[in-house]
Design an enzyme around this catalytic site. Structure first.
Site, mmCIF file in Angstrom:
data_model
loop_
_atom_site.group_PDB
_atom_site.id
_atom_site.type_symbol
_atom_site.label_atom_id
_atom_site.label_comp_id
_atom_site.label_asym_id
_atom_site.label_seq_id
_atom_site.Cartn_x
_atom_site.Cartn_y
_atom_site.Cartn_z
ATOM 1 N N GLU A 112 -31.458 72.686 -2.648
ATOM 2 C CA GLU A 112 -30.948 73.258 -1.342
ATOM 3 C C GLU A 112 -31.956 73.144 -0.098
ATOM 4 O O GLU A 112 -31.369 72.480 0.904
ATOM 5 C CB GLU A 112 -30.224 74.635 -1.506
ATOM 6 C CG GLU A 112 -29.205 74.767 -2.436
ATOM 7 C CD GLU A 112 -28.666 76.347 -2.475
ATOM 8 O OE1 GLU A 112 -27.462 76.669 -2.394
ATOM 9 O OE2 GLU A 112 -29.533 77.213 -2.724
ATOM 10 N N GLU A 113 -33.075 73.538 -0.489
ATOM 11 C CA GLU A 113 -34.015 73.369 0.494
ATOM 12 C C GLU A 113 -34.366 71.932 0.838
ATOM 13 O O GLU A 113 -34.437 71.878 2.306
ATOM 14 C CB GLU A 113 -35.473 74.144 -0.116
ATOM 15 C CG GLU A 113 -36.399 74.329 0.846
ATOM 16 C CD GLU A 113 -37.616 74.894 0.373
ATOM 17 O OE1 GLU A 113 -38.710 75.093 1.314
ATOM 18 O OE2 GLU A 113 -37.732 75.145 -0.907
#
Length: 497
Positions: A173-174
């Site tokens: 996600e990051e």
């Protein structure tokens, strides 16, 4: 009296019909002007707000975002309006005193309270996303991690915003949201242009994300993320390397040099003349290196520098594993990576380190960059301190290592060549917004916030035109009727032959 009465009867403006026509005409003119003013008055746009806290391994930052209540292709047009750096270390550092993790956020939250309009407080979503620092703490002590989040939640819920929770973002996600940020700010998503890859470097992890024409996600599904933004689909390759942020990789490098538990090491990644006493327990107090602590090591070791760039590169290479790859192509540590494609934006620690070293200009040949860095690393430590008296010594001491790590990660880890190095752009902000995962995260979340109906003109355009036309015709008819008393007089004028 009879003369006055006769004059009054002869004056057409004193007849009741004329007076009525005049009054109606005045009312029509006032109504016409009023409708025109109301219809064309400037509309005040409605805005929504969102707050995202980026809880990184070394520090926490708060960002306030604003976007029009009406949406653009189901994706809110988000802009950063304010940022606040939380004083103190990252929230994972408060594992033994979790209540301080929440307390540390108070000052920046007070700023947010004053920055967001009070009538929008209750509907403004508030999120906290924790990254690699909390990932490591959760691996090491999940109970301590939970207590930190409880303290953070208790502190954030005291503010009048719509608290949506605090959680650990996955590395995937990051990386993916960082890619969204870079491309959104560069208007590449809205215009459907070729996208830019994203390179993110933090204290505990590093991420690489890009779109490749040769990657459909089948060879390594865990590295695939699909987005739909502005009506376009994007299949993204992304990977996050935990323990390969600049702070944790320094631990890996020092662990490699202290395998035998020596009392002193001469480190090529630190300046000549640098010396410091380091604690073995502190060095190995991380899941990234805890299993490598040498048995029977003394309590401390003397860490000295000798400033040799080429030797430092060899130390850095020791933290990578290039020997194993079960895929068609790999970066390092057996992780699949397709061939690099397109330009890249490198942000976070990439920018801060290279900016300090004055090496953000990637039009400079890669060999020249290495020469400049080699010269910097070989500069004696006392001279470095004199040149940068205002820089915190801990950070100042590590720039040689961090710069060497960045170049080695790019060239050896990600296979950036001398030719493709110029495709990388070191960035801090784009159009006033910080580069990082938080804007992409907020941008994605706006798809889940119902669009609010915007203010509209008083009348629809067709209705407005119709009313103006009718009033204009009415005024014309009234003007003609107002001349009615003159008609007989005009008709009775003698004809001249």
């Amino acid at each position: 009296m009879s003369a006055q009465r006769e004059m009054k009867e002869k004056n057409p403006w004193h007849t009741p019909v004329t007076i009525i026509i005049t009054v109606i005409g005045v009312i029509a003119i006032v109504a016409l002007v009023t409708v025109a003013v109301l219809q064309n008055k400037p509309l005040l746009p409605k805005y929504k707000y969102g707050i995202v806290l980026d809880a990184g391994s070394s520090h926490t930052a708060l960002y306030i975002y604003e976007w029009p209540a009406e949406k653009d292709n189901n994706t809110g047009r988000v802009e950063q309006t304010h940022s606040c750096k939380v004083k103190g270390p990252g929230i994972s550092s408060y594992a033994s005193i979790p209540w301080k993790a929440g307390e540390s956020l108070t000052a920046c939250m007070q700023e947010a309270k004053h920055r967001v309009p009070s009538n929008r407080h209750q509907e403004t979503p508030l999120y906290l996303g924790a990254t690699a620092g909390m990932r490591l703490l959760n691996m090491e002590d999940s109970l301590a991690s939970d207590k930190v989040f409880q303290a953070v939640a208790a502190a954030l819920q005291k503010f009048p915003f719509s608290y949506q929770g605090a959680r650990i973002l996955s590395g995937q996600e990051e990386g993916a949201f960082g890619w969204v940020t870079v491309n959104y700010l560069d208007d590449r998503l809205k215009q459907g242009l070729e996208t830019t890859g994203a390179l993110d470097l933090g204290g505990a992890s590093t991420q690489i994300s890009f779109v490749s024409d040769n990657y459909d996600g089948s060879e390594s599904p865990s590295n695939s993320v699909t987005f739909r933004l502005y009506g376009n689909d994007y299949n993204l390759y992304t990977h996050s390397f935990l323990c390969y942020g600049k702070d944790q990789v320094l631990r890996l490098a020092l662990a490699h040099q202290t395998l035998s538990g020596p009392r002193k090491i001469s480190d090529p990644c630190f300046h000549p003349g640098y010396t410091d006493m380091k604690n073995y327990s502190v060095l190995y107090d991380s899941p990234c290196v805890s299993d490598r602590k040498p048995h029977g090591a003394p309590a401390t070791f003397n860490h000295t520098g000798k400033g040799n760039f080429l030797q430092c590169q060899e130390v850095v290479k020791s933290v990578f594993n290039f020997t194993h790859c079960k895929y068609s192509r790999c970066s390092f540590n057996g992780v699949f990576q397709p061939r690099l494609q397109g330009p890249f934006g490198a942000f976070s620690a990439y920018y801060f380190v290279m900016n300090f070293l004055n090496l953000t200009d990637t039009s400079i040949p890669l060999d020249t960059v290495k020469e400049k860095l080699a010269h910097y690393c070989s500069t004696p430590w006392p001279e470095i301190r004199r040149q940068h008296p205002d820089t915190k010594l801990k950070y100042l001491a590590e720039y040689c290592f961090s710069g060497t790590y960045i170049l080695t990660l790019l060239t050896e880890g990600y296979n950036v060549t001398s030719d493709s190095y110029s495709d990388i752009k070191f960035i801090k902000k784009i159009k006033g917004s910080d580069a990082g995962w938080t804007l992409g995260y907020m941008l994605n979340l706006t798809n889940m916030i119902p669009a609010e109906a915007p203010d509209v003109p008083l009348l629809p355009h067709a209705g407005y035109v119709s009313i103006i036309t009718i009033m204009a015709l009415l005024l014309a008819v009234l003007f003609v009727l107002s001349l009615r008393p003159l008609w007989p007089r005009c008709s009775k004028q003698p004809h001249i032959i």
